[in-house]
Structures are given as C-alpha cells and as structure tokens.
Write a protein that holds these residues in place. Structure first.
Motif, mmCIF file in Angstrom:
data_model
loop_
_atom_site.group_PDB
_atom_site.id
_atom_site.type_symbol
_atom_site.label_atom_id
_atom_site.label_comp_id
_atom_site.label_asym_id
_atom_site.label_seq_id
_atom_site.Cartn_x
_atom_site.Cartn_y
_atom_site.Cartn_z
ATOM 1 N N SER A 1 -5.461 47.859 67.333
ATOM 2 C CA SER A 1 -5.498 47.683 65.879
ATOM 3 C C SER A 1 -4.169 48.156 65.299
ATOM 4 O O SER A 1 -3.391 48.856 65.963
ATOM 5 C CB SER A 1 -6.646 48.490 65.263
ATOM 6 O OG SER A 1 -6.367 49.879 65.333
ATOM 7 N N SER B 1 3.095 46.807 60.205
ATOM 8 C CA SER B 1 2.418 45.613 59.709
ATOM 9 C C SER B 1 3.410 44.469 59.491
ATOM 10 O O SER B 1 3.148 43.319 59.879
ATOM 11 C CB SER B 1 1.686 45.932 58.406
ATOM 12 O OG SER B 1 1.062 44.787 57.896
ATOM 13 N N ALA C 1 -3.434 37.763 65.830
ATOM 14 C CA ALA C 1 -4.317 38.745 65.208
ATOM 15 C C ALA C 1 -5.725 38.196 65.156
ATOM 16 O O ALA C 1 -5.928 36.992 64.997
ATOM 17 C CB ALA C 1 -3.831 39.064 63.805
ATOM 18 N N GLU C 2 -6.673 39.090 65.297
ATOM 19 C CA GLU C 2 -8.082 38.717 65.222
ATOM 20 C C GLU C 2 -8.799 39.767 64.384
ATOM 21 O O GLU C 2 -8.698 40.961 64.653
ATOM 22 C CB GLU C 2 -8.659 38.673 66.636
ATOM 23 C CG GLU C 2 -10.070 38.167 66.721
ATOM 24 C CD GLU C 2 -10.522 38.065 68.168
ATOM 25 O OE1 GLU C 2 -11.502 38.768 68.510
ATOM 26 O OE2 GLU C 2 -9.908 37.311 68.940
ATOM 27 N N ASN C 3 -9.504 39.307 63.353
ATOM 28 C CA ASN C 3 -10.261 40.219 62.511
ATOM 29 C C ASN C 3 -11.584 40.567 63.190
ATOM 30 O O ASN C 3 -12.310 39.679 63.631
ATOM 31 C CB ASN C 3 -10.545 39.597 61.138
ATOM 32 C CG ASN C 3 -9.288 39.495 60.309
ATOM 33 O OD1 ASN C 3 -8.477 40.404 60.285
ATOM 34 N ND2 ASN C 3 -9.123 38.376 59.635
ATOM 35 N N ASN D 1 -11.198 45.800 60.624
ATOM 36 C CA ASN D 1 -9.923 45.980 61.309
ATOM 37 C C ASN D 1 -9.374 44.660 61.833
ATOM 38 O O ASN D 1 -10.121 43.745 62.147
ATOM 39 C CB ASN D 1 -10.077 46.949 62.488
ATOM 40 C CG ASN D 1 -10.350 48.363 62.033
ATOM 41 O OD1 ASN D 1 -9.708 48.858 61.125
ATOM 42 N ND2 ASN D 1 -11.318 49.007 62.657
ATOM 43 N N LYS D 2 -8.070 44.626 61.939
ATOM 44 C CA LYS D 2 -7.383 43.494 62.538
ATOM 45 C C LYS D 2 -6.833 43.986 63.871
ATOM 46 O O LYS D 2 -6.189 45.030 63.935
ATOM 47 C CB LYS D 2 -6.237 43.036 61.624
ATOM 48 C CG LYS D 2 -5.591 41.749 62.047
ATOM 49 C CD LYS D 2 -4.471 41.358 61.100
ATOM 50 C CE LYS D 2 -5.031 40.658 59.894
ATOM 51 N NZ LYS D 2 -3.983 40.057 59.047
#
Length: 125
Positions: free
Chosen positions: A25, A45, A59-61, A65-66
């Motif tokens: 994350s 970021s 990126a994966e939510n 959290n990402k």
C-alpha cells in the motif's frame, strides 16, 4: 531492446521494494522508504502516479487502501537500464565499457574469471 520505461533513481527505490514484496500500500511504501529517503506520502504518491503512467506499476483498490504491484519485471528493468547506460556512455560498445573498466583498475581477478566463464558458455551455445 524492448521499450520498457526508464526509471529514475527514486523510482528504482520504489520498484526494489515492490519486487521484494508486492503488493504494497502507499502507507506501507512510505514507512519502508522513509528512513532511507525521508519522502512524504505526497512524494511517494506522485512518484507512483508517474510510474503507473509509464507502465511500471499498477494500482488496485482494496477497501480504503490502494495497493501497488510491479508490472515491469526486475529483469526487464535491468536489461533496459543496462542498454540505456551502454548506449549513452559507450555508444553501445560492450568492448569500450570493458576496456574502460579494465583501464581504471575496476576489474578484479574474480571479475575477469567471471567474464571469461560467461563468454566461454556463450561460445558453446
């Protein structure tokens, strides 16, 4: 040479952490990198956003959290960086690079033995 993204020094630091243990994350990456870099959450970021645009990470939510995953493999990044360096500094000549290293005393006996072994194995293929 494939057209993989060229990574900045900072991006290499992030990719090393993702290659070691993905997914991570944003918060985890900031914590892992902070002692070495002192980067804020905003800095990491921004870098991750640029890396995603380059195609180096995705990126994966998950919930709130990402999480970030490497798209670019370590081997592909190393090959791209090596080719980029070789072309930039030595006009693509491995011989010029080796000659420069040898002339500067940058090759130990172990390095020379390793080079001979690599070349010998390639000759046999």
């Amino acid at each position: 040479m494939n057209n993989h993204p060229i990574l900045s020094d900072g991006e290499w630091k992030i990719m090393q952490k993702l290659w070691e243990n993905a997914p991570q994350s944003l918060t985890e990456l900031v914590e892992i990198l902070f002692d070495e870099t002192k980067w804020t959450k905003g800095t990491v970021s921004t870098m991750l956003s640029r890396m995603a645009e380059k195609g180096a990470v995705r990126a994966e939510n998950k919930g709130r959290n990402k999480f970030f995953y490497p798209i670019l493999t370590k081997n592909d990044a190393e090959m791209q960086e090596t080719g980029h360096f070789l072309n930039k500094v030595y006009d693509g000549s491995v011989g010029m690079m080796i000659s420069s290293m040898a002339g500067a005393g940058g090759l130990k006996k172990e390095d020379i033995d390793e080079l001979y072994a690599i070349l010998d194995s390639m000759r046999k293929e």
